[in-house]
Design a protein around this motif. Sequence first.
Motif, PDB file in Angstrom:
ATOM      1  N   GLU A  74      10.489   5.468  -0.678  1.00  0.00           N
ATOM      2  CA  GLU A  74      12.262   5.181  -0.021  1.00  0.00           C
ATOM      3  C   GLU A  74      12.577   3.639  -1.099  1.00  0.00           C
ATOM      4  O   GLU A  74      11.560   3.420  -1.999  1.00  0.00           O
ATOM      5  CB  GLU A  74      11.035   4.344   1.300  1.00  0.00           C
ATOM      6  N   PRO A  75      13.656   4.006  -0.553  1.00  0.00           N
ATOM      7  CA  PRO A  75      14.429   2.402  -1.404  1.00  0.00           C
ATOM      8  C   PRO A  75      13.455   0.991  -0.731  1.00  0.00           C
ATOM      9  O   PRO A  75      13.086   1.080   0.292  1.00  0.00           O
ATOM     10  CB  PRO A  75      16.100   2.191  -0.584  1.00  0.00           C
ATOM     11  N   PRO A  76      13.311   0.409  -2.011  1.00  0.00           N
ATOM     12  CA  PRO A  76      13.563  -0.355  -2.855  1.00  0.00           C
ATOM     13  C   PRO A  76      13.109   0.662  -4.513  1.00  0.00           C
ATOM     14  O   PRO A  76      13.299   0.538  -5.435  1.00  0.00           O
ATOM     15  CB  PRO A  76      14.757  -1.624  -3.404  1.00  0.00           C
ATOM     16  N   PHE A  77      12.029   1.035  -3.552  1.00  0.00           N
ATOM     17  CA  PHE A  77      10.664   1.588  -4.476  1.00  0.00           C
ATOM     18  C   PHE A  77      11.115   2.993  -5.127  1.00  0.00           C
ATOM     19  O   PHE A  77      10.358   3.737  -5.994  1.00  0.00           O
ATOM     20  CB  PHE A  77       9.911   1.449  -3.467  1.00  0.00           C
ATOM     21  N   ASP A  78      12.261   3.658  -5.093  1.00  0.00           N
ATOM     22  CA  ASP A  78      12.670   5.417  -5.593  1.00  0.00           C
ATOM     23  C   ASP A  78      13.609   4.981  -6.747  1.00  0.00           C
ATOM     24  O   ASP A  78      13.469   6.398  -6.828  1.00  0.00           O
ATOM     25  CB  ASP A  78      13.223   5.706  -4.389  1.00  0.00           C
ATOM     26  N   SER A  79      13.924   4.359  -6.965  1.00  0.00           N
ATOM     27  CA  SER A  79      14.997   4.767  -8.782  1.00  0.00           C
ATOM     28  C   SER A  79      14.701   3.025  -9.414  1.00  0.00           C
ATOM     29  O   SER A  79      13.680   2.044  -8.136  1.00  0.00           O
ATOM     30  CB  SER A  79      15.561   4.552  -8.400  1.00  0.00           C
ATOM     31  N   PHE A  80      14.293   3.327 -10.671  1.00  0.00           N
ATOM     32  CA  PHE A  80      14.547   2.384 -11.654  1.00  0.00           C
ATOM     33  C   PHE A  80      15.337   1.341 -11.780  1.00  0.00           C
ATOM     34  O   PHE A  80      15.014   0.109 -11.517  1.00  0.00           O
ATOM     35  CB  PHE A  80      14.486   2.980 -13.038  1.00  0.00           C
ATOM     36  N   GLY A  81      16.684   1.638 -11.602  1.00  0.00           N
ATOM     37  CA  GLY A  81      17.292   0.232 -10.818  1.00  0.00           C
ATOM     38  C   GLY A  81      17.493  -0.702  -9.646  1.00  0.00           C
ATOM     39  O   GLY A  81      16.819  -1.467 -10.120  1.00  0.00           O
ATOM     40  N   ALA A  82      17.122  -0.040  -8.668  1.00  0.00           N
ATOM     41  CA  ALA A  82      16.758  -0.623  -6.916  1.00  0.00           C
ATOM     42  C   ALA A  82      15.812  -1.356  -7.855  1.00  0.00           C
ATOM     43  O   ALA A  82      15.446  -1.985  -7.162  1.00  0.00           O
ATOM     44  CB  ALA A  82      16.541   0.509  -6.322  1.00  0.00           C
ATOM     45  N   ILE A  83      14.292  -0.431  -7.971  1.00  0.00           N
ATOM     46  CA  ILE A  83      12.668  -1.228  -8.027  1.00  0.00           C
ATOM     47  C   ILE A  83      12.846  -2.114  -8.848  1.00  0.00           C
ATOM     48  O   ILE A  83      12.001  -3.118  -9.003  1.00  0.00           O
ATOM     49  CB  ILE A  83      11.502  -0.765  -8.502  1.00  0.00           C
ATOM     50  N   THR A  84      14.168  -2.864 -10.470  1.00  0.00           N
ATOM     51  CA  THR A  84      14.017  -3.705 -10.673  1.00  0.00           C
ATOM     52  C   THR A  84      14.877  -4.414 -10.600  1.00  0.00           C
ATOM     53  O   THR A  84      14.135  -5.676 -11.633  1.00  0.00           O
ATOM     54  CB  THR A  84      14.375  -2.852 -12.590  1.00  0.00           C
ATOM     55  N   HIS A 120      -0.126  -7.912   2.853  1.00  0.00           N
ATOM     56  CA  HIS A 120       0.775  -6.866   2.451  1.00  0.00           C
ATOM     57  C   HIS A 120       1.886  -6.087   1.494  1.00  0.00           C
ATOM     58  O   HIS A 120       1.332  -7.592   1.197  1.00  0.00           O
ATOM     59  CB  HIS A 120       2.344  -7.293   3.668  1.00  0.00           C
ATOM     60  N   PRO A 121       1.728  -5.162   0.547  1.00  0.00           N
ATOM     61  CA  PRO A 121       2.464  -5.498  -0.742  1.00  0.00           C
ATOM     62  C   PRO A 121       3.407  -6.580  -0.996  1.00  0.00           C
ATOM     63  O   PRO A 121       3.054  -7.199  -1.995  1.00  0.00           O
ATOM     64  CB  PRO A 121       2.255  -3.987  -0.825  1.00  0.00           C
ATOM     65  N   GLU A 122       4.397  -6.736  -0.327  1.00  0.00           N
ATOM     66  CA  GLU A 122       5.799  -6.606  -0.661  1.00  0.00           C
ATOM     67  C   GLU A 122       5.643  -9.044  -0.294  1.00  0.00           C
ATOM     68  O   GLU A 122       5.483  -8.939  -1.342  1.00  0.00           O
ATOM     69  CB  GLU A 122       6.515  -6.449   0.177  1.00  0.00           C
ATOM     70  N   ASP A 123       4.141  -9.303   0.015  1.00  0.00           N
ATOM     71  CA  ASP A 123       3.714 -10.539   0.146  1.00  0.00           C
ATOM     72  C   ASP A 123       3.241 -10.806  -0.887  1.00  0.00           C
ATOM     73  O   ASP A 123       2.981 -11.397  -1.333  1.00  0.00           O
ATOM     74  CB  ASP A 123       3.649 -10.645   1.354  1.00  0.00           C
ATOM     75  N   GLY A 124       2.606  -9.692  -1.311  1.00  0.00           N
ATOM     76  CA  GLY A 124       1.375 -10.209  -2.401  1.00  0.00           C
ATOM     77  C   GLY A 124       2.119 -10.380  -3.621  1.00  0.00           C
ATOM     78  O   GLY A 124       1.743 -10.830  -4.651  1.00  0.00           O
ATOM     79  N   ALA A 125       3.448  -9.263  -3.675  1.00  0.00           N
ATOM     80  CA  ALA A 125       3.775  -9.335  -4.554  1.00  0.00           C
ATOM     81  C   ALA A 125       4.725 -10.557  -5.028  1.00  0.00           C
ATOM     82  O   ALA A 125       4.722 -11.538  -5.742  1.00  0.00           O
ATOM     83  CB  ALA A 125       5.133  -7.684  -4.571  1.00  0.00           C
ATOM     84  N   ARG A 126       5.488 -10.935  -4.091  1.00  0.00           N
ATOM     85  CA  ARG A 126       6.251 -11.942  -4.055  1.00  0.00           C
ATOM     86  C   ARG A 126       5.625 -13.168  -4.251  1.00  0.00           C
ATOM     87  O   ARG A 126       5.824 -14.386  -5.408  1.00  0.00           O
ATOM     88  CB  ARG A 126       7.077 -12.348  -2.852  1.00  0.00           C
ATOM     89  N   GLU A 127       4.062 -13.870  -3.451  1.00  0.00           N
ATOM     90  CA  GLU A 127       3.115 -14.770  -3.570  1.00  0.00           C
ATOM     91  C   GLU A 127       2.772 -14.183  -5.126  1.00  0.00           C
ATOM     92  O   GLU A 127       3.081 -15.407  -5.808  1.00  0.00           O
ATOM     93  CB  GLU A 127       1.931 -14.274  -2.769  1.00  0.00           C
ATOM     94  N   GLY A 128       2.350 -13.550  -6.028  1.00  0.00           N
ATOM     95  CA  GLY A 128       1.911 -13.361  -7.027  1.00  0.00           C
ATOM     96  C   GLY A 128       2.633 -13.726  -8.453  1.00  0.00           C
ATOM     97  O   GLY A 128       2.448 -14.150  -9.174  1.00  0.00           O
ATOM     98  N   ALA A 129       3.741 -13.788  -7.769  1.00  0.00           N
ATOM     99  CA  ALA A 129       5.416 -14.047  -9.318  1.00  0.00           C
ATOM    100  C   ALA A 129       5.218 -15.173  -9.101  1.00  0.00           C
ATOM    101  O   ALA A 129       5.150 -15.922 -10.537  1.00  0.00           O
ATOM    102  CB  ALA A 129       6.597 -13.456  -8.685  1.00  0.00           C
ATOM    103  N   ALA A 130       5.130 -16.062  -8.318  1.00  0.00           N
ATOM    104  CA  ALA A 130       5.091 -18.180  -8.387  1.00  0.00           C
ATOM    105  C   ALA A 130       3.587 -18.061  -8.992  1.00  0.00           C
ATOM    106  O   ALA A 130       3.356 -19.371  -9.425  1.00  0.00           O
ATOM    107  CB  ALA A 130       5.209 -18.123  -6.654  1.00  0.00           C
ATOM    108  N   PHE A 131       2.711 -17.562  -8.303  1.00  0.00           N
ATOM    109  CA  PHE A 131       1.329 -17.825  -8.699  1.00  0.00           C
ATOM    110  C   PHE A 131       1.102 -17.709 -10.251  1.00  0.00           C
ATOM    111  O   PHE A 131       0.815 -18.612 -10.541  1.00  0.00           O
ATOM    112  CB  PHE A 131      -0.023 -16.842  -8.121  1.00  0.00           C
TER     113      PHE A 131
END
Length: 352
Positions: free
Chosen positions: A18-28, A307-318
């Motif tokens: 599912e977008p945005p996780f289904d292509s290199f351009g979208a996920i980056t 939730h993974p998307e919350d974990g990802a956003r918090e992880g970048a700041a961390f």
Amino acid sequence: MKTIKGPGLFLAQFAGAEPPFDSFGAITAWAADCGYLGVQVPSGAAQLMDLDRAAASRGYCDELAGQARDHGVQITELSAHVQGQLVAVHPAYDAMFDGFAPEAVRGNPAARRDWAVDQVRKTIDASANLGLDRMAAFSGALAWPYVYPWPQRPEGLVEAAFDELAARWRPILDHADSRGVDICFEIHPGEDLHDGASFEMFLDRVDQHPRARMLYDPSHYLLQQMDYLQNLDIYAERIGMVHIKDAEFNPTGQQGVYGGYQPWAQRAGRFRSLGDGQVDFRAIFSKLAVMGFDGWAVVEWECALKHPEDGAREGAAFVRDHIIRVTDRAFDDFADGGADMDANRRMLGLAR
């Protein structure tokens, strides 16, 4: 000392249909929007990259790297965790690990292994074509079913397993050497290389191969109750990659390290999103800065709760908040009165 690069994000847990996780351009683009500067790419995720093309074409790799840059990130490393796992599989795990391989080689362990070795070699070639000097992998495991010695292990069983593991990896390491790429084995339960002692057993059998390095992830050490800070001191010269992942271990009267077959959310030891666990990341980042680690701080999200998307956003700041921009001067330089060797000798009472 060096300032660590980051934050980066390992994309394996996010790549999907599912977008945005289904292509290199979208996920980056999504990763950049989360606050990441780099992405670690699983080479087996076909929706993100064509490994065959990447291994054969520097032009295709330039396109990938350019696409990442256009979205504000760079490719930090490639990962062949899944393929590396299949380089060595104990028969007890054949049915489960067949799902990681193409249908054409399922049910045929020898063909599956040949496919996996080819995949790892192509990941090495793709890394070189991308201008990367290191990649990630699992080692696979032949001895893991016997990790707890009951009944007593037959004499020589573990040694035979490591002899075979080294024989399978030595040609791959030699190919990596020819391409100027380190293979950073993630030290991980379920792999024969699951702690420092087992890593050293492997190193002894590949003649301390310079391309055999470690991927350091403190969460796996905490859940094994290892000293993850001392590990950095011991293996500073071998650590080539770092996953920033949190965990907690809360033993009870009912379960401990082994978890009693409970699901992740009910285990005494479980992975957590960054900042929600027990890992002392301030100490880790301090040690990495002092030892001159020249790689990326890459977030690997694995959490039984968040939730993974919350974990990802918090992880970048961390990670951004924990990276230490190393100083270019001593804090007491203002008090430097200047000296020369004659003055030093006078201060010591050694002047004639």
